[in-house]
Design an enzyme around this catalytic site. Sequence first.
Site, PDB file in Angstrom:
ATOM      1  CB  CYS A  17      -3.593   1.752   7.289  1.00  0.00           C
ATOM      2  SG  CYS A  17      -2.417   2.802   7.461  1.00  0.00           S
TER       3      CYS A  17
ATOM      4  CG  HIS B  57       3.828   2.549   4.455  1.00  0.00           C
ATOM      5  ND1 HIS B  57       2.516   1.722   5.201  1.00  0.00           N
ATOM      6  CD2 HIS B  57       4.483   1.874   3.934  1.00  0.00           C
ATOM      7  CE1 HIS B  57       3.327   0.580   5.094  1.00  0.00           C
ATOM      8  NE2 HIS B  57       4.193   0.598   4.261  1.00  0.00           N
TER       9      HIS B  57
END
Length: 269
Positions: free
Chosen positions: A263, A169
């Site tokens: 996150c 990511h």
Amino acid sequence: MSDSRVPRRRRYLVCEPRHFAVQYAINPWMHPDSPVDVDLAQNQWQALISAYRAHGHTVDVVEAAPGLPDMVFAANSAVVVDGRVFGSLFHAPERRPESTHYDTWFKTAGYAVYRPEAVCEGEGDLVWTGRYVLAGTGFRTTREAHREVQEFFGHPVISLTLVDPRFYHLDTALFVLDDDNIAYYPEAFSPGSREVLARLYPHAVHATREDAMAFGLNSVSDGRNVFIAPQAEALASTLADRGYVPVPVDLSEFRKAGGGIKCCTQEIR
């Protein structure tokens, strides 16, 4: 020099790690045979929430749902810019039900939620800089989603290609420090993407591989205070030299699932 940095009050959406576990493997960090210390994860998460509130930020909590061990990673649920919510369509089938719970929270809070047609994993791959969206692709979010994001928000979207599966990511390889600068790990990106970032941010903070592997780039900044993994010592030192204030928060237990501070944190703008 740190006195010249101005923090901004933020609003964060988080999800308690009540059901957090590593039950499957969808990135190189995940090993289902490695048990998670649930109590430690809970304590680490609480420390993050306490740190946010101690620095004046607002924290909202979405209810955790059983059977969704990665729901704690709230950043993947959406990207919010100017009160407009662009939702998620997860790459992994195991995570797709998470979207329903986050969409419900946003709708209950009074937001309309756009449902993407292409695979898109929220702030995991979409980073709002205040002027445009830096958008990651290569492992999860697709370029088709980048086009959807631009059409939805009406802000320029700059596509960046990730090349190292450990940095699957964008938020594992880059974070925004303030309206003018970022920190990132160059080797996580394709040559062309590195060139783009160098042109856009000639004074960016470059992280070492060691700091990137410690999830030092999965950090959250309010413009002055940088909530960062304590294991990213060199990066924290560099940030302090640049006038930022590192706020160490250890979320090492979440690294077993390929996650960290960012996150676990969705920003509502």
